[in-house]
Write an enzyme that holds these catalytic residues in place. Sequence first.
Site, PDB file in Angstrom:
ATOM      1  N   HIS A   1     -45.830  11.102 -26.753  1.00  0.00           N
ATOM      2  CA  HIS A   1     -44.761  12.103 -26.702  1.00  0.00           C
ATOM      3  C   HIS A   1     -43.455  11.411 -26.317  1.00  0.00           C
ATOM      4  CE1 HIS A   1     -42.623  15.790 -26.213  1.00  0.00           C
ATOM      5  NE2 HIS A   1     -42.286  15.475 -24.983  1.00  0.00           N
TER       6      HIS A   1
ATOM      7  N   ASP B   1     -44.416  20.094 -25.767  1.00  0.00           N
ATOM      8  CA  ASP B   1     -43.718  20.064 -24.474  1.00  0.00           C
ATOM      9  C   ASP B   1     -42.739  21.213 -24.203  1.00  0.00           C
ATOM     10  OD1 ASP B   1     -43.291  19.036 -21.953  1.00  0.00           O
ATOM     11  OD2 ASP B   1     -41.805  17.567 -22.580  1.00  0.00           O
TER      12      ASP B   1
ATOM     13  N   HIS C   1     -35.854  19.391 -26.708  1.00  0.00           N
ATOM     14  CA  HIS C   1     -36.204  20.249 -25.572  1.00  0.00           C
ATOM     15  C   HIS C   1     -35.766  19.705 -24.212  1.00  0.00           C
ATOM     16  CE1 HIS C   1     -39.768  17.650 -26.233  1.00  0.00           C
ATOM     17  NE2 HIS C   1     -39.814  17.633 -24.922  1.00  0.00           N
TER      18      HIS C   1
ATOM     19  N   ASP D   1     -39.618  11.678 -25.907  1.00  0.00           N
ATOM     20  CA  ASP D   1     -38.448  12.547 -25.791  1.00  0.00           C
ATOM     21  C   ASP D   1     -37.200  11.893 -26.370  1.00  0.00           C
ATOM     22  OD1 ASP D   1     -39.494  14.834 -24.343  1.00  0.00           O
ATOM     23  OD2 ASP D   1     -39.850  13.414 -22.700  1.00  0.00           O
TER      24      ASP D   1
HETATM   25 ZN    ZN Z   1     -40.762  16.231 -23.787  1.00  0.00          ZN
END
Ligand code: ZN
Length: 981
Positions: free
Chosen positions: A46, A170, A414, A48
């Site tokens: 994951h 997420d 996000h 970001d």
């Molecule tokens: Zn995230």
Amino acid sequence: MKLLGIVLCVAFLALQAKSAQAVCGYESCHETKSNMVNIHLVPHSHDDVGWLKTVDQYYYGHRNNIQHAGVQYIIDTVISELIKNPDRRFIQVETSFFSKWWDEQSETMRAIVKKLVDEGRLQFINGAWSMNDEAAVNYQSVIDQFTVGLKFLDDTFGVCGRPRVGWQIDPFGHSREQASIYAQMGFDGEFFSRMDHNDKGRRMNDLALEMIWDASESMSQVKLFTGLLYTFYWDTPGFCFDVHCSDDPIIDSDSYDNNVKSRVDGFIAYAAEVAAKFRTNHIMIPMGGDFQYEDAEVNYKNMDKLIKYVNERQSSGSKYNIIYSTPTCYLNSVHKSVQSYPNKTLDFFPYGSDTNSFWTGYYTSRPTQKRFERDGNHILQVAKQLSAFAELSSAEQKEDLEYLREIMGVMQHHDAITGTEKQHVSDDYDRILYDAILGGVNTARDGLRKLTNLPNGEFESCLQLNISQCAFTKDGADNVVVTVYNPLAHTTKQYVRVPVKNENYQVTDDKGRVVASELLPVPTEVLALEFRDQDTQHELVFKATVDKIASYYIKKVDSKESSTAVRIISQPKTNAETYDDGETTVQTSLIKLVLDNKTGLLKRVEMNGVSENIEQSYGLYRTYDSGAYVFRQYNQGDFVIQEDGVEFTVYEGALVKEVHQRFSDYISQVIRISEDKPYVEFEWLVGPIPVEEDFGTEVVTIFSSEIASEGVFYTDSNGRELIRREKNQREDFTPELAVQPTSGNYYPITSRIALQDSKKRLAILNDRAQGGSSMKDGQIELMLHRRLVRDDGYGVGEALNEEKYGQPLIARGKVFLILNAADESTAAEREAEKEFHLPLWKFFSKNSGSTTAAAKSVPSFDDFPKSVHLLTLEPFNDDEILLRVENFKDHIEGKVVSFNIRPIFDYLNGVEIRETTLDGNLPLSDMKQFKFHAEGSGVRGSEPEYYTSSHKPLSANQTQDAAEFAVTLYPMQIRTFIIKH
Ligand SMILES: [Zn+2]
Ligand SMILES: *[C@@H]1O[C@H](CO)[C@@H](O)[C@H](O)[C@H]1NC(C)=O
Ligand SMILES: *[C@@H]1O[C@H](CO)[C@@H](O)[C@H](O)[C@H]1NC(C)=O
Ligand SMILES: *[C@@H]1O[C@H](CO)[C@@H](O)[C@H](O)[C@H]1NC(C)=O
């Protein structure tokens, strides 16, 4: 480096040899066993697109002292591990990171990766530019950022690069509109991992972690399989084989430490626990977490062993079969298993992770960044349309537009639009968005030079008009041309405001006709802003009527021929002895406002034949451990609404009436009504918010009416359909609200919140995403700004305490009020919403007296039905334009509309047109989407079912009849076309 070349070359040959059997998509999924529990092991990372570090810091592995994370190494090492063993799988999610990596690769490496993709070993899922937030985003920007990401994948890998499932693991709550967008893109399902703890608990018991989301009230075939991960998306407890983790590796040699038995026992026990909560004999176990796989050999080596030893037990009777898999392959197995699933119709807001933690603060956090993102979308739509009309084709123009598209994709992330990133990351988002906006402004300028009679016009944009600053008019507006661009389909009438000094001006239109104008003073509180460095103390206001483009000419004149004067009325001074219970009335031909002389507050609104007592004020929450994510009250008594002491002055022009109100040292507003405009505008200015050592302050604007709403209110989903909310209620479970009764009733408001009774309806619209609620019948509150002193413990590690220009952040913005009869259509709210989202963009030039005719005209969309929105018009490929049209009224407000797009096709010199899925990248005729059986919807068949397009996809060429270009839109339907020219 040379050695690496040879290794890659050998690997490449090995791949070449296998290419005959290349299959991607569902056909590349590993075999499963029908008589066993199939464990789909899903390696993933994951990543970001900015959070604790900036986008580039994450990509390059820079500033590892903040967080050890380097996405380039993740992709590097994953690719080398995938090459080693054809059974291995990996999913790539964030296309922004992948495209950056791809740009740096050699042809050899690209060929290797292409093979991996063609064989389904590297699969793209989700595939948007970033994993967008779902609360604060507008649907237009979500669709755009999927278009950009999926286009990169399609251009680079063709059909094998196309994601089939959504992966929103997420984001902090999930919207129905997001599911609707997936369904309209032809995706087969989506997975995520955050849900209110009570909802999840109940779903565990009811085997309802997977469901069918009925994602639109207006559109029938918009249904999406939706799955919640069993645990969070982070590693299976005890089985994190990443360099960041310290779980035991699998030791299978002759060592004293050999742990195969205990590790396999442990894993199977966990798998059994998971399998008990799902309906088919397939379970998905994600193997990864934030920024994992930086040294992917560690992960894969251990997963290889895990797979080997779990499956080895089958020979002694074990019923567990484990394979490398992906969410796509898991969903394929689930679909083939033909089961029935419960329905879901509303959404997953607010997200409560425990009774004291509702993630509703981020609906408002970083209010100026949330607004700046809207500015980015605004100029993006303007620049796209102008590029298409003016046929801009230079490399620089294309790059500028693409950069703006990409940065807007980053902003949807996000931890970007949510305001949950660290301060230095937020500063970096501001930097890149500002850069990208400048590129968009330049592109728009180039377009206007071809499309207007000002071939040398400056077409400057003023990005600080919200505080009445514009460099172009700082010394006066004599001989200035304001060119306004309307991104909407239909002719619009809007007021234009130009910062000027107190001088006399006359405004004329394209045809030389004088346009009524007037000068209004800029509020004292705005003039007092220390960082405002211009001494223009007035705004010249006039009404523009615009189809697509119009220019207005301003010149300085003698007082007698100038704008009309404004009447000033001051609130009578009151004191204890001279009690004044009078009223001040302000009105236009459509609206009447009544203020209370004593309190200084608005107390009544009359419009649309309805009169209602509406008191509007500001409220303050004093909070202790609220943070960027969570809005958390400390003590329910710590909420006060200002009830009096408001000073006001009324400015009455012929066109515009303004009430300037001052609530306190740091809260002021302008209430504004304008001739012909069916809404009341409240332009607020909040900050610097004072805080105490231990307590933060969160500011709301609050409207109290006598409407008997009985706990029910409506909030929009990402700016599109409305969702009915009931105070203290949820669709599928009983929420625990004793500790946080207000926060637990907060919802994301991206464009609108409304309530009504049998007679009256009150709607409040906004100009950026905010949190909001209705805690008392007839009352609506919207949170505008937050200044906090503590971190809330969800990872960002900083208090949300923004500073700009050396002081706590000051924010300015608008909310709009519409009062109507309850039995009237809410269509007016929709129309206003479009105008607030995409108002006129103003460009400023010197009047050079040029009369050169425009090189090209701009088409009109005015004969499209009223409810049709020009959602997107943009260059797609060099010889292709993307056109997206939307019926923006819902099934209650609107109806089925039909119109013809042949005139637009001809204007764009179209030769061929095809219809695609919502994202523009898949021919609609090729769409084949999984259909799942809903519980309670009749007898289930035994074979897997599919959806194809519910209407005949449009496909035509220039030799065909105009009739072939007819478009029908059901309420809320969006259709996407690619026009080849
Ligand atoms: Zn995230
Ligand atoms: C209330 O204020 C307005 C001016 O804002 C004034 O004209 C009016 O006379 C006042 N009413 C009373 C009863 O004082
Ligand atoms: C679920 O939705 C379907 C329509 O999509 C409907 O036929 C069915 O009755 C619903 N099931 C329940 C339990 O409400
Ligand atoms: C245009 O479409 C018609 C009908 O499908 C087809 O017969 C014709 O060959 C097409 N022309 C071109 C130039 O593609």
